[in-house]
Design a protein around this motif. Sequence first.
Motif, PDB file in Angstrom:
ATOM      1  N   TRP A  81       0.835  -1.202   0.000  1.00  0.00           N
ATOM      2  CA  TRP A  81       0.000   0.000   0.000  1.00  0.00           C
ATOM      3  C   TRP A  81       0.869   1.251   0.000  1.00  0.00           C
ATOM      4  CZ3 TRP A  81      -4.630   1.728  -1.053  1.00  0.00           C
ATOM      5  CH2 TRP A  81      -4.994   3.003  -0.619  1.00  0.00           C
ATOM      6  N   ARG A  82       1.859   1.277   0.865  1.00  0.00           N
ATOM      7  CA  ARG A  82       2.706   2.461   0.935  1.00  0.00           C
ATOM      8  C   ARG A  82       3.464   2.686  -0.361  1.00  0.00           C
ATOM      9  NH1 ARG A  82       2.000   6.806   2.128  1.00  0.00           N
ATOM     10  NH2 ARG A  82       0.890   5.915   3.914  1.00  0.00           N
ATOM     11  N   ALA A  83       3.935   1.621  -0.999  1.00  0.00           N
ATOM     12  CA  ALA A  83       4.651   1.766  -2.264  1.00  0.00           C
ATOM     13  C   ALA A  83       3.736   2.334  -3.340  1.00  0.00           C
ATOM     14  CB  ALA A  83       5.220   0.417  -2.704  1.00  0.00           C
ATOM     15  N   ALA A  84       2.477   1.894  -3.373  1.00  0.00           N
ATOM     16  CA  ALA A  84       1.531   2.391  -4.367  1.00  0.00           C
ATOM     17  C   ALA A  84       1.237   3.869  -4.142  1.00  0.00           C
ATOM     18  CB  ALA A  84       0.244   1.568  -4.320  1.00  0.00           C
ATOM     19  N   VAL A  85       1.044   4.278  -2.886  1.00  0.00           N
ATOM     20  CA  VAL A  85       0.773   5.678  -2.577  1.00  0.00           C
ATOM     21  C   VAL A  85       1.998   6.536  -2.879  1.00  0.00           C
ATOM     22  CG1 VAL A  85       0.261   7.301  -0.703  1.00  0.00           C
ATOM     23  CG2 VAL A  85      -1.002   5.149  -0.873  1.00  0.00           C
ATOM     24  N   ASP A  86       3.174   6.078  -2.474  1.00  0.00           N
ATOM     25  CA  ASP A  86       4.396   6.847  -2.714  1.00  0.00           C
ATOM     26  C   ASP A  86       4.658   7.021  -4.201  1.00  0.00           C
ATOM     27  OD1 ASP A  86       4.829   7.185  -0.021  1.00  0.00           O
ATOM     28  OD2 ASP A  86       6.358   5.624   0.135  1.00  0.00           O
ATOM     29  N   ARG A  87       4.414   5.965  -4.976  1.00  0.00           N
ATOM     30  CA  ARG A  87       4.610   6.066  -6.419  1.00  0.00           C
ATOM     31  C   ARG A  87       3.610   7.040  -7.029  1.00  0.00           C
ATOM     32  NH1 ARG A  87       3.084   4.035 -11.355  1.00  0.00           N
ATOM     33  NH2 ARG A  87       4.816   3.675 -12.790  1.00  0.00           N
ATOM     34  N   GLY A  90       4.562  10.650  -6.207  1.00  0.00           N
ATOM     35  CA  GLY A  90       5.853  11.118  -6.683  1.00  0.00           C
ATOM     36  C   GLY A  90       6.996  11.061  -5.693  1.00  0.00           C
ATOM     37  N   ARG A  91       6.791  10.411  -4.553  1.00  0.00           N
ATOM     38  CA  ARG A  91       7.901  10.296  -3.586  1.00  0.00           C
ATOM     39  C   ARG A  91       8.904   9.247  -4.010  1.00  0.00           C
ATOM     40  NH1 ARG A  91       3.619  11.665  -0.273  1.00  0.00           N
ATOM     41  NH2 ARG A  91       2.928   9.510  -0.054  1.00  0.00           N
ATOM     42  N   THR A  92       8.451   8.294  -4.825  1.00  0.00           N
ATOM     43  CA  THR A  92       9.362   7.312  -5.406  1.00  0.00           C
ATOM     44  C   THR A  92       9.085   7.228  -6.897  1.00  0.00           C
ATOM     45  OG1 THR A  92       7.831   5.467  -5.013  1.00  0.00           O
ATOM     46  CG2 THR A  92       9.462   5.951  -3.289  1.00  0.00           C
ATOM     47  N   THR A  96       7.991   2.787 -16.037  1.00  0.00           N
ATOM     48  CA  THR A  96       7.636   3.801 -17.020  1.00  0.00           C
ATOM     49  C   THR A  96       6.143   4.131 -17.031  1.00  0.00           C
ATOM     50  OG1 THR A  96       7.387   2.091 -18.729  1.00  0.00           O
ATOM     51  CG2 THR A  96       9.547   3.154 -18.522  1.00  0.00           C
ATOM     52  N   LEU A  97       5.320   3.383 -16.312  1.00  0.00           N
ATOM     53  CA  LEU A  97       3.888   3.686 -16.266  1.00  0.00           C
ATOM     54  C   LEU A  97       3.653   5.032 -15.590  1.00  0.00           C
ATOM     55  CD1 LEU A  97       1.840   0.466 -15.362  1.00  0.00           C
ATOM     56  CD2 LEU A  97       1.944   1.663 -17.552  1.00  0.00           C
ATOM     57  N   ASP A  98       2.614   5.720 -16.034  1.00  0.00           N
ATOM     58  CA  ASP A  98       2.216   6.984 -15.453  1.00  0.00           C
ATOM     59  C   ASP A  98       1.987   6.827 -13.946  1.00  0.00           C
ATOM     60  OD1 ASP A  98       1.162   9.654 -15.350  1.00  0.00           O
ATOM     61  OD2 ASP A  98      -0.849   8.792 -15.324  1.00  0.00           O
ATOM     62  N   PRO A  99       2.443   7.757 -13.104  1.00  0.00           N
ATOM     63  CA  PRO A  99       2.228   7.646 -11.657  1.00  0.00           C
ATOM     64  C   PRO A  99       0.751   7.569 -11.270  1.00  0.00           C
ATOM     65  CG  PRO A  99       3.877   9.317 -12.124  1.00  0.00           C
ATOM     66  CD  PRO A  99       3.297   8.913 -13.438  1.00  0.00           C
ATOM     67  N   TYR A 100      -0.123   8.102 -12.095  1.00  0.00           N
ATOM     68  CA  TYR A 100      -1.556   8.057 -11.793  1.00  0.00           C
ATOM     69  C   TYR A 100      -2.166   6.682 -12.075  1.00  0.00           C
ATOM     70  CZ  TYR A 100      -2.354  13.091 -11.022  1.00  0.00           C
ATOM     71  OH  TYR A 100      -2.370  14.370 -10.511  1.00  0.00           O
ATOM     72  N   ASP A 101      -1.395   5.737 -12.538  1.00  0.00           N
ATOM     73  CA  ASP A 101      -1.926   4.419 -12.884  1.00  0.00           C
ATOM     74  C   ASP A 101      -2.193   3.613 -11.614  1.00  0.00           C
ATOM     75  OD1 ASP A 101      -2.425   1.841 -14.076  1.00  0.00           O
ATOM     76  OD2 ASP A 101      -1.350   2.569 -15.844  1.00  0.00           O
ATOM     77  N   ASP A 102      -3.426   3.179 -11.423  1.00  0.00           N
ATOM     78  CA  ASP A 102      -3.820   2.408 -10.241  1.00  0.00           C
ATOM     79  C   ASP A 102      -3.619   0.916 -10.398  1.00  0.00           C
ATOM     80  OD1 ASP A 102      -5.980   2.857 -12.211  1.00  0.00           O
ATOM     81  OD2 ASP A 102      -7.129   1.506 -10.946  1.00  0.00           O
TER      82      ASP A 102
END
Length: 417
Positions: A81-87, A90-92, A96-102
Amino acid sequence: MTDQTTGDRTPHPAPSRAVARTVEESRLDGTLVPGGPTLAAEVLRESGFDELVAGLREPVVHASSLADLTSAVREAGVRLWRAAVDRAQGRTTSGTLDPYDDRPLYWARTSLSATLRGLDSPHLSVQHQRLGLLHLLDRTSRGIERAPWPDADPDEVRVMVSGFDVFGLDQSLRHSNPSGAAALQLDGVRLTTPYGPARVRAVMLPVVYGDFDQGVVEDAFGPVLRAGADRADLIMTISMTARGRMDVEKWAANTRGGTPDNQRDQHFGPVSRASHWPQPFDSPEWIETTLPYEAMVAAGTGPWPVVLKEGVREWPAGTFPDPSALTEGPDPSPGSTAAAGTGGDYLSNESMYRSNRLRQGLQAWDVPGGHLHISALEYPEDPAVLTDPAFEADRRAVVDQTVALVTAAAAAVARRR
């Protein structure tokens, strides 16, 4: 169950014991084109989450005791969960996928679930232990089992929101869900309003009736609706609707009847009751929104129009379940039985209904609550293409407007303080 396998290139090892996967897990083998890579593997690789999943899997597979296995599963869910939120925020940076990709979060969770379901561990002596671990992985990787407001200041308005997993995967495996993308953008964020700051807590809900029966909505919202220091100032469930509209739903309905869920399950009848949370008895047929919808409509967000959506389907008093008696109108009539709220009869309606039935059960009358339906996405014309710049820009526009609407609602609450 349809077998979509055309060549196993998935990032997960074969289960080490004979086990039937769930419907969701079976889609790990699905491809966009015959002979191509599996969609799950492509999403994980393009997001960099393939390495994350491999790293989270190792302690689970090699746990030396049941206690270690439990700790590893919990840590895997929390870190995912934390990795998905951070990505997303923009913290990580990975892949190449857009950061907004869920989608990386969904396919990573599903991959880890399949591993755990097939794990041949000497530490698991009864099926309930495995099911308990699967439950733990699911809830922690949705942001549900954690401290409610770890970073909130006393002066901040506290806003609790939920998004949804991807769904409709039998129509296309590449589906994204902008409500889930919005949840990832919002979790932990401090919003600035003209009337003071607001802190957001977000979770991701499954598109599975069985999980709703087990109280996933109540488990998500209950900790911030209890009386005390952790009570939220506003709750809002969010999901995807038709293209090109943003609807604040006026009525949630005590009903099920929508399309099959992500496990191809379908239910009809009233919404079940979560046994471990207080709620009104009898359950109300209808619950009206208490969101500050006037402020949300007047906020001038774009690109899509924002409205308070009216219109319900019902059986007038004493006519349920006569098919010929079904009627539609702007608002419920006295004594009617619900067939569909303004937001329909699927799990989006149910998320609003359950969270606000719980709000009533916990007597959180001072906490506004309701549901926001947001615009569907337009996908690349080529069905074999996972993403392209136009699709990413479209999703970003929908998500950014969603964030703006949550901010407008928070501002309205802050103004009333």
